[in-house]
Enzyme design. Structure first.
Site, PDB file in Angstrom:
ATOM      1  N   ASP A  22      -6.763  -8.176  -4.991  1.00  0.00           N
ATOM      2  CA  ASP A  22      -8.105  -8.207  -5.594  1.00  0.00           C
ATOM      3  C   ASP A  22      -8.183  -7.871  -7.088  1.00  0.00           C
ATOM      4  OD1 ASP A  22      -8.144  -7.935  -2.835  1.00  0.00           O
ATOM      5  OD2 ASP A  22      -9.473  -6.222  -2.820  1.00  0.00           O
TER       6      ASP A  22
HETATM    7  N1  DQQ Z   1      -8.226  -5.322  -0.493  1.00  0.00           N
HETATM    8  C1  DQQ Z   1      -9.339  -5.650   0.375  1.00  0.00           C
HETATM    9  C2  DQQ Z   1     -10.338  -4.607   0.052  1.00  0.00           C
HETATM   10  C3  DQQ Z   1      -9.504  -3.385  -0.147  1.00  0.00           C
HETATM   11  C4  DQQ Z   1      -8.309  -3.929  -0.872  1.00  0.00           C
HETATM   12  C5  DQQ Z   1      -9.834  -7.050   0.139  1.00  0.00           C
HETATM   13  C6  DQQ Z   1      -7.030  -3.251  -0.503  1.00  0.00           C
HETATM   14  O1  DQQ Z   1     -11.309  -4.422   1.053  1.00  0.00           O
HETATM   15  O2  DQQ Z   1     -10.159  -2.393  -0.898  1.00  0.00           O
HETATM   16  O3  DQQ Z   1      -8.796  -7.950  -0.100  1.00  0.00           O
HETATM   17  O4  DQQ Z   1      -5.951  -3.781  -1.240  1.00  0.00           O
END
Ligand code: DQQ
Length: 536
Positions: A22
């Protein structure tokens, strides 16, 4: 399989190596764009998550700095997960993010960090005040392993508000937290919004100017409309609705009552956990999103890297008011080399031609305008397709002969056309004779390599094609095809891993596999230079 270094992207964001996911806390600060992102410093698979940090003057050339947020306090010692930045009244940024505080389960709490030195435009060091952290914990009744990803906060009345994604039973929701001082936060009784969709990851909520207005708004400004996006853990896609927001009770209502399930998507391809920010330098709202790999885990380990960020997109409300429009930020055009153009060329049913003269068909930007002579031959739209674009495109891929279309581009194609990724339109007619336009990326022939995930991606394009005209732009980057239909109404990012159509083995074609003539009114393709990319 054999992993070629030629598949590593040239101008899409990535660090020199390892896993990324992300985008976190994008912001513009003292002349610099900042992008943080979920990063595994130890390998090409998800784990050991810290916030890597890069800065840029133009959202295209990136300089890598040291990781900014990493486990260092009890409330983030097992991971620093996604979060956002907010610029406070005095211009100082604050970061809020999810920390994992237990080793046995992914117990989630929210933390806050401030720059150690706010006069450093590069914001290299961050402090996590021990007297404040964590700023929010999963209270009784909140699922502690599904409580994460704080948004950028907005200020209304006397309070800051931010959202945190979660779930209650199978109802996905965005909790509202309020604060007067940005330090002490309390949860509002009601969520901003919820729907029976499963867990909401990475919510994003922002105001937009009126229909068709391209200027963005600061997250605390009043919008003509609001957009709520969530990333659905169940389907791994980012969905949004357009609606209105009542600041007195912090409730959001989508304009389309079925909107929560109608499923407008930023991107009908590989694009997840996205986040927007307001760019005051160019008065626009910019969208960033993560595109995962679709090769195998052993391939990722062999490559030593996994994950990219999509090219940043400017987003604004479509003149219809019903959806957003998206377009690659104009800065990407600085990478364009010498243009190659085709104009007024008719492609007969079943024919194709190569766009020649492009120095690097493996790393290119293509803009094309098509014109179909008549919609008479459009295939009937069968209600059995359930209005499901992806299903429809799975049945009627690029090689299935149609009426009006399939027509479009074969990108990353080998000279013998054994390998090709098709990006195309196909026009149907519904029971009332109204045209229905499908946009599709069909990677089923993209590679002869084994062990690849080659999903067909598709979305409908809500455009008036009665004039016969429709445009397509594709950003081609070795293992990425990022396409924008009808001026950014429908977008599809795909990852493909050709074995022959790599480097100078890659070609670009226009094809028409329908019964009706298609004219390429204009097509311009540019080779794309490599920007500064985090030192790689
Ligand atoms: N990636 C998820 C999120 C979390 C993060 C979404 C963890 O919900 O915070 O891809 O790497």
């Amino acid at each position: 399989s054999i992993v070629s270094p030629l598949l590593r992207t040239g101008y899409h964001f990535q660090p020199p190596m390892n896993w990324i996911n992300d985008p976190n806390a994008p912001m513009y600060y003292k002349g610099w764009y900042h992008l943080f992102y979920q990063y595994n410093p130890k390998g090409a698979v998800w784990g050991n998550i810290v916030w890597a940090h890069s800065v840029s003057r133009d959202l295209i050339n990136w300089i890598a700095l040291e990781p900014a947020i990493y486990p260092s306090i009890p409330s983030d010692q097992y991971g620093c997960w996604s979060g956002s930045a907010t610029l406070l009244h005095d211009g100082t940024p604050a970061i809020t993010y999810t920390g994992i505080s237990r080793s046995d389960i992914n117990y989630q709490v929210q933390n806050i960090a401030f720059p150690k030195n706010a006069s450093d435009p590069l914001l290299r060091e961050w402090v996590k005040p021990p007297e404040l952290n964590p700023i929010a914990v999963p209270e009784a009744g909140i699922n502690a392993t599904q409580f994460r990803d704080p948004t950028t906060a907005w200020f209304a009345g006397r309070h800051w508000r931010m959202l945190i994604g979660g779930v209650r039973g199978t109802r996905g929701l965005a909790f509202v937290y309020r604060s007067r001082d940005f330090k002490r936060w309390t949860r509002a009784k009601h969520p901003l919004h919820s729907a029976m969709t499963g867990m909401w990851e990475c919510p994003d909520f922002f105001p937009v100017s009126g229909a068709g207005a391209e200027n963005g708004l600061d997250t605390s400004e009043h919008g003509a409309k609001y957009v709520l996006k969530n990333s659905l853990d169940l389907t791994r896609y980012d969905y949004y609705t357009v609606g209105s927001y009542n600041g007195s009770n912090d409730r959001y209502v989508p304009d389309d009552p079925a909107g929560d399930y109608r499923r407008l998507r930023y991107d009908y391809g590989n694009f997840y956990a996205s986040k927007t920010f307001y760019d005051p330098a160019k008065r626009r709202r910019v969208l960033l999103g993560w595109a995962n790999e679709s090769d195998s885990v052993p391939d990722d380990k062999a490559k030593g890297w996994a994950g990219i960020q999509a090219i940043p997109r400017k987003i604004w409300l479509d003149p219809s008011g019903k959806q957003l429009l998206q377009w690659p930020v104009e800065e990407v055009e600085k990478l364009r080399g010498k243009p190659v153009s085709v104009g007024g060329k008719v492609v007969k049913p079943g024919e194709h031609f190569e766009v020649t003269g492009l120095a690097t068909a493996y790393q290119a930007d293509v803009e094309a305008s098509f014109e179909v002579s008549s919609l008479d031959k459009a295939e009937p739209f069968d209600p059995a397709y359930d209005n499901d674009a992806q299903k429809l495109c799975g049945i009627k891929g690029a090689d299935v002969r149609g009426g009006v279309g399939p027509f479009g581009l074969w990108v990353l194609a080998s000279g013998d056309l054994q390998e090709k990724t098709a990006v195309f339109f196909r026009v149907f007619k519904d029971g009332y004779g109204k045209p229905k336009v499908l946009m599709c990326t069909d990677p089923t022939k993209s590679s002869l390599s084994p062990d690849l995930y080659k999903p067909t991606f598709a979305g409908f394009v809500d455009t008036d094609i009665s004039s016969g005209k429709i445009s397509l732009r594709s950003l081609i980057d070795r293992s990425v095809v990022e396409s924008f239909g009808a001026g950014g109404k429908t977008c599809i990012l795909s990852r493909v891993y050709p074995s022959m159509a790599i480097g100078t083995g890659a070609h670009l074609y226009v094809f028409n596999n329908g019964e009706a003539d298609v004219k390429v009114s204009h097509l311009t393709a540019w080779d794309m230079k490599k920007p500064l990319m985090n030192g790689a």
